[in-house]
Scaffold this active site. Structure first.
Site, short mmCIF file in Angstrom:
data_model
loop_
_atom_site.label_atom_id
_atom_site.label_comp_id
_atom_site.label_asym_id
_atom_site.label_seq_id
_atom_site.Cartn_x
_atom_site.Cartn_y
_atom_site.Cartn_z
N LYS A 64 0.82 -1.23 0.00
CA LYS A 64 0.00 0.00 0.00
C LYS A 64 0.85 1.27 0.00
O LYS A 64 0.62 2.17 -0.79
CB LYS A 64 -0.90 0.08 1.24
CG LYS A 64 -2.05 -0.88 1.27
CD LYS A 64 -3.01 -0.54 2.40
CE LYS A 64 -2.37 -0.47 3.78
NZ LYS A 64 -1.92 -1.75 4.32
N ARG B 21 -10.00 1.92 8.23
CA ARG B 21 -9.64 0.55 8.58
C ARG B 21 -10.75 -0.17 9.33
O ARG B 21 -10.61 -1.35 9.63
CB ARG B 21 -8.42 0.59 9.49
CG ARG B 21 -7.10 0.19 8.81
CD ARG B 21 -5.99 0.58 9.76
NE ARG B 21 -4.84 -0.23 9.74
CZ ARG B 21 -3.67 0.15 9.21
NH1 ARG B 21 -3.54 1.27 8.57
NH2 ARG B 21 -2.61 -0.62 9.34
N ARG C 157 10.90 -6.75 5.30
CA ARG C 157 10.82 -5.36 5.71
C ARG C 157 11.37 -5.18 7.13
O ARG C 157 12.04 -4.19 7.43
CB ARG C 157 9.37 -4.87 5.65
CG ARG C 157 9.23 -3.40 5.99
CD ARG C 157 7.84 -2.89 5.69
NE ARG C 157 6.91 -3.19 6.76
CZ ARG C 157 5.60 -2.94 6.70
NH1 ARG C 157 5.08 -2.42 5.61
NH2 ARG C 157 4.81 -3.21 7.72
N ARG D 248 11.21 -1.66 11.63
CA ARG D 248 10.02 -1.04 12.23
C ARG D 248 9.66 -1.75 13.52
O ARG D 248 9.66 -2.98 13.58
CB ARG D 248 8.85 -1.15 11.24
CG ARG D 248 8.50 0.17 10.62
CD ARG D 248 7.44 0.00 9.57
NE ARG D 248 6.13 -0.39 10.13
CZ ARG D 248 5.01 -0.29 9.46
NH1 ARG D 248 5.02 0.18 8.23
NH2 ARG D 248 3.88 -0.65 10.00
N ARG E 148 -1.90 -7.60 13.39
CA ARG E 148 -2.36 -6.68 12.34
C ARG E 148 -3.08 -7.43 11.22
O ARG E 148 -4.08 -6.96 10.69
CB ARG E 148 -1.18 -5.87 11.80
CG ARG E 148 -0.88 -4.66 12.67
CD ARG E 148 0.60 -4.34 12.75
NE ARG E 148 1.16 -3.93 11.49
CZ ARG E 148 2.43 -4.18 11.14
NH1 ARG E 148 3.23 -4.84 11.94
NH2 ARG E 148 2.89 -3.75 9.99
#
Ligand code: AMP
Length: 185
Positions: free
Chosen positions: A8, A83, A122, A128, A139
């Site tokens: 996204k 969301r 990632r 992160r 999530r």
């Protein structure tokens, strides 16, 4: 829309370039506030670290505020919002108040195996804080439970453009641009 790891953020930035509009990522705004140690950041961090949604009251106000700024007047793409059902209602209200309409809703699809592989990569590259195994699983569960069902309502409103998110970055952007033109004119 699309689950974490579907691309996204990457695609929103590329579409913003293509259409010369602003990309607004609620996740990026939270991360900037966490880094800057603002009050909003301190509050958000309790939720983002665990992979939980930040409360709607906070998120909705933040989006309303962002969409009231001048740079969005010639168009924008939202990444990571809405969301849940309450955020869909709020986005409709914000847009009504501003006198705008949604042009389309893009859903990027990818299967769980591919998403987990991308998110692991990632985590290595970006470090992160919420790319831990538990937060990623949470999530993806929240996405399945609360966010994915929202696409049906956008489909009924003839706004939904579903695009396969697997492939090279450029290839996926091309698919999105073509699908948008084909479906929304
Ligand atoms: P993202 O970068 O979109 O994966 O967002 C990172 C984190 O920010 C999410 O796991 C949530 O904790 C929070 N967040 C981002 N967008 C929203 C939203 N629309 N509603 C609630 N929390 C959000």
């Amino acid at each position: 829309m699309g689950p974490q790891g579907a691309g996204k953020g990457t695609q929103a930035a590329r579409l913003a370039d293509t259409f010369e509009i602003v990309a607004i990522s609620t996740g990026d705004i939270f991360r900037a506030n966490i880094k800057g140690e603002t009050e909003l950041g301190k509050l958000a961090q309790e939720y983002t670290n665990k992979g939980e949604l930040v409360p709607d009251s906070v998120t909705n106000d933040m989006v309303r505020d962002r969409l009231s700024q001048d740079d969005v007047k010639s168009g924008f793409i939202l990444d990571g919002y809405p969301r849940n059902a309450a955020q869909v209602t709020e986005l409709d209200a914000i847009l009504r108040d501003l006198g705008w309409e949604l042009d389309g809703v893009i859903e990027l699809t990818a299967d769980r195996g591919e998403l987990l592989a991308r998110l692991a990569k990632r985590a290595e590259l970006e470090g992160r804080e919420d790319d831990t195994e538990d937060a990623i699983a949470r999530r993806l569960d929240i996405y399945g439970e609360q966010t994915a069902p929202l696409t049906a309502a956008y489909g009924e409103r003839n706004l939904l453009v579903q695009v396969d998110g697997i492939g090279e970055v450029e290839e996926v952007t091309e698919r999105i641009v073509k699908s948008l033109a084909a479906q929304l004119g």
